[in-house]
Design a protein around this motif. Structure first.
Motif, PDB file in Angstrom:
ATOM      1  N   VAL A 173     -27.705 -89.182 -23.355  1.00  0.00           N
ATOM      2  CA  VAL A 173     -27.405 -89.946 -22.767  1.00  0.00           C
ATOM      3  C   VAL A 173     -27.276 -91.443 -23.871  1.00  0.00           C
ATOM      4  O   VAL A 173     -28.701 -91.924 -24.022  1.00  0.00           O
ATOM      5  N   GLY A 174     -26.323 -91.954 -24.083  1.00  0.00           N
ATOM      6  CA  GLY A 174     -26.628 -93.173 -25.089  1.00  0.00           C
ATOM      7  C   GLY A 174     -27.199 -93.282 -26.487  1.00  0.00           C
ATOM      8  O   GLY A 174     -27.189 -94.133 -27.396  1.00  0.00           O
ATOM      9  N   ALA A 175     -27.835 -92.625 -25.852  1.00  0.00           N
ATOM     10  CA  ALA A 175     -28.264 -92.801 -28.093  1.00  0.00           C
ATOM     11  C   ALA A 175     -28.702 -91.326 -28.879  1.00  0.00           C
ATOM     12  O   ALA A 175     -28.974 -90.550 -28.383  1.00  0.00           O
ATOM     13  N   ALA A 176     -27.214 -91.117 -29.936  1.00  0.00           N
ATOM     14  CA  ALA A 176     -27.468 -89.834 -30.897  1.00  0.00           C
ATOM     15  C   ALA A 176     -28.566 -89.393 -31.071  1.00  0.00           C
ATOM     16  O   ALA A 176     -28.968 -90.280 -31.742  1.00  0.00           O
ATOM     17  N   PRO A 177     -29.451 -88.157 -30.673  1.00  0.00           N
ATOM     18  CA  PRO A 177     -30.554 -87.881 -31.762  1.00  0.00           C
ATOM     19  C   PRO A 177     -30.469 -88.350 -33.397  1.00  0.00           C
ATOM     20  O   PRO A 177     -29.461 -88.175 -33.886  1.00  0.00           O
ATOM     21  N   GLU A 178     -31.267 -88.833 -34.090  1.00  0.00           N
ATOM     22  CA  GLU A 178     -31.108 -88.968 -35.813  1.00  0.00           C
ATOM     23  C   GLU A 178     -31.136 -87.897 -36.503  1.00  0.00           C
ATOM     24  O   GLU A 178     -29.503 -88.180 -37.065  1.00  0.00           O
ATOM     25  N   ARG A 179     -31.497 -87.346 -35.836  1.00  0.00           N
ATOM     26  CA  ARG A 179     -31.294 -85.811 -37.391  1.00  0.00           C
ATOM     27  C   ARG A 179     -29.678 -84.968 -36.672  1.00  0.00           C
ATOM     28  O   ARG A 179     -29.302 -84.633 -37.711  1.00  0.00           O
ATOM     29  N   LEU A 180     -28.912 -85.061 -35.816  1.00  0.00           N
ATOM     30  CA  LEU A 180     -27.651 -84.864 -35.637  1.00  0.00           C
ATOM     31  C   LEU A 180     -26.739 -85.943 -35.191  1.00  0.00           C
ATOM     32  O   LEU A 180     -24.958 -85.809 -36.043  1.00  0.00           O
ATOM     33  N   LEU A 181     -27.434 -87.128 -36.263  1.00  0.00           N
ATOM     34  CA  LEU A 181     -26.148 -88.319 -35.549  1.00  0.00           C
ATOM     35  C   LEU A 181     -25.223 -88.753 -37.714  1.00  0.00           C
ATOM     36  O   LEU A 181     -24.331 -88.504 -36.951  1.00  0.00           O
ATOM     37  N   ALA A 182     -25.440 -88.204 -38.438  1.00  0.00           N
ATOM     38  CA  ALA A 182     -24.525 -87.852 -39.660  1.00  0.00           C
ATOM     39  C   ALA A 182     -23.235 -87.037 -39.209  1.00  0.00           C
ATOM     40  O   ALA A 182     -22.600 -87.115 -39.551  1.00  0.00           O
ATOM     41  N   SER A 183     -23.886 -85.682 -38.910  1.00  0.00           N
ATOM     42  CA  SER A 183     -22.427 -84.830 -37.874  1.00  0.00           C
ATOM     43  C   SER A 183     -21.756 -84.941 -37.025  1.00  0.00           C
ATOM     44  O   SER A 183     -20.918 -85.022 -36.729  1.00  0.00           O
ATOM     45  N   TYR A 184     -22.345 -85.712 -35.834  1.00  0.00           N
ATOM     46  CA  TYR A 184     -21.754 -85.765 -35.339  1.00  0.00           C
ATOM     47  C   TYR A 184     -20.760 -87.322 -35.277  1.00  0.00           C
ATOM     48  O   TYR A 184     -20.194 -86.915 -34.443  1.00  0.00           O
TER      49      TYR A 184
END
Ligand SMILES: CC(C)(COP(=O)(O)OP(=O)(O)OC[C@H]1O[C@@H](n2cnc3c(N)ncnc32)[C@H](O)[C@@H]1OP(=O)(O)O)[C@@H](O)C(=O)NCCC(=O)NCCS
Length: 328
Positions: A173-184
């Motif tokens: 909810v609301g914020a992508a986890p940092e470890r997934l941010l680039a591929s997201y």
């Protein structure tokens, strides 16, 4: 007849002006959008739907009396040449040139701020608005199918989709986890493959920074965003997103659903959206529905929606005109 177009700041306007705006807005309410009470209209004006830039509101007055409104959006970045506009004249004052005069009164300021193309979104086909726009030379650039999934009558077994081998889900909810941010961010860019007709509106070129900026905008406007992603290893390869706005707490709007090209054809889209629907109905109080607007030629997305139990609400148009040509 003098038609005046007066700016209305939803944070500072007095109650009388806000009440006029709400009254006129109600006269052209789309039944599919449910009841529009005063507070929900004003809350929406103060928290305009995210991702479309600043919002502008105008009251249209004739002889001092409010008879119409204009709602404007000024998208940013790759859409800085565009303005989105909706013009409404109350039914008993139509066919007297008021809508046309209001639109024309806006053109100098649109030109001055570099907005070259004006688009109207979600105009009902063959409605007064469609015929008015055609008479002014607007072209139809896109057809959009609006669909809804009503939880009360949905067959929830349709949402239990077998996971495609080798993939797993995560959600937030609301914020992508940092470890997934680039591929997201990269997976979000797969939305560029969705057909958009001839509309000039471009989807964002997603980067990690723009993902964070969009999340920040949602937070600032009280918008709740929920995301379900499909992962291959530790890489996001697909996603679906819904948002809930402060003026409609019982409903989620479907945002993007996208799967990277190399992973299509494995029912990942259906699996993602089924998982999202199951997540939403597990919430308390349970929301009543999800609504979505999809390009009418996007057969894959529409088929997925039907399989999940979405029904068609109506078909609407996106219309466009060049500001310069309209000014002549
Ligand atoms: C669209 C709308 C704003 C038009 O306002 P209006 O003040 O009635 O428009 P105008 O009087 O300036 O119309 C100018 C011309 O458009 C055409 N037109 C407008 N409404 C029409 C209709 N219902 N059927 C056919 N032609 C129409 C006519 O050619 C008209 O000229 P005429 O009356 O001399 O024949 C009004 O119908 C409305 O509020 N509709 C609901 C909201 C909406 O759909 N907005 C459009 C999306 S941005």
């Amino acid at each position: 007849m003098t038609v005046e177009v007066v700016a209305l700041d939803p944070h500072r306007a007095g109650p009388a002006d806000l009440a006029e705006y709400v009254r006129i807005r109600r006269t052209s309410a789309d039944p599919a959008d449910g009841a529009l009470d005063h507070d929900s209209v004003v809350t929406r004006m103060r928290n305009p739907f995210p991702g479309l830039g600043d919002a502008g509101y105008r009251l249209v007055r004739v002889g001092g009396e409010a008879v119409g409104l204009v709602y404007l959006r000024y998208p940013e970045d790759e859409n800085r040449h565009l303005v989105l506009a909706e013009v409404v004249v109350q039914p008993d004052r139509r066919r007297r040139g008021i809508g046309t005069a209001a639109l024309r009164a806006l053109l100098p300021e649109l030109r001055a701020c570099g907005r070259r193309v004006i688009e109207g979104w979600l105009v009902v086909e063959d409605s007064a608005g469609d015929r008015w726009a055609k008479s002014l030379g607007f072209r139809t650039v896109r057809s959009v199918t609006r669909m809804g999934l009503d939880f009360a009558c949905a067959d929830r077994s349709r949402w239990d989709v077998a996971p495609p081998a080798g993939y797993r889900l995560e959600r937030w909810v609301g914020a992508a986890p940092e470890r997934l941010l680039a591929s997201y961010a990269e997976a979000r860019s797969a939305i560029h493959d969705a057909p958009t007709g001839q509309t000039e509106f471009r989807q964002p070129d997603w980067t990690p920074e723009r993902v964070r900026a969009a999340e920040e905008e949602d937070r600032a406007k009280g918008v709740e965003q929920r995301v379900v992603v499909a992962l291959r290893g530790d890489t996001v390869v697909g996603l679906t997103e819904v948002v809930r706005v402060p003026h409609r707490r019982d409903e989620y709007y479907q945002g993007d659903t996208a799967v990277l090209a190399a992973h299509r054809g494995r029912r990942i889209g259906l699996w993602l959206k089924g998982a999202m629907a199951r997540w939403l109905v597990a919430e308390r109080p349970e929301p009543t529905r999800v609504t979505t607007a999809t390009g009418s030629d996007n057969e894959h997305m529409i088929r997925v929606n039907r399989e999940l139990g979405f029904h068609v609400v109506n078909t609407q148009l996106v219309i466009a005109h060049d500001v310069e040509a309209l000014s002549r």
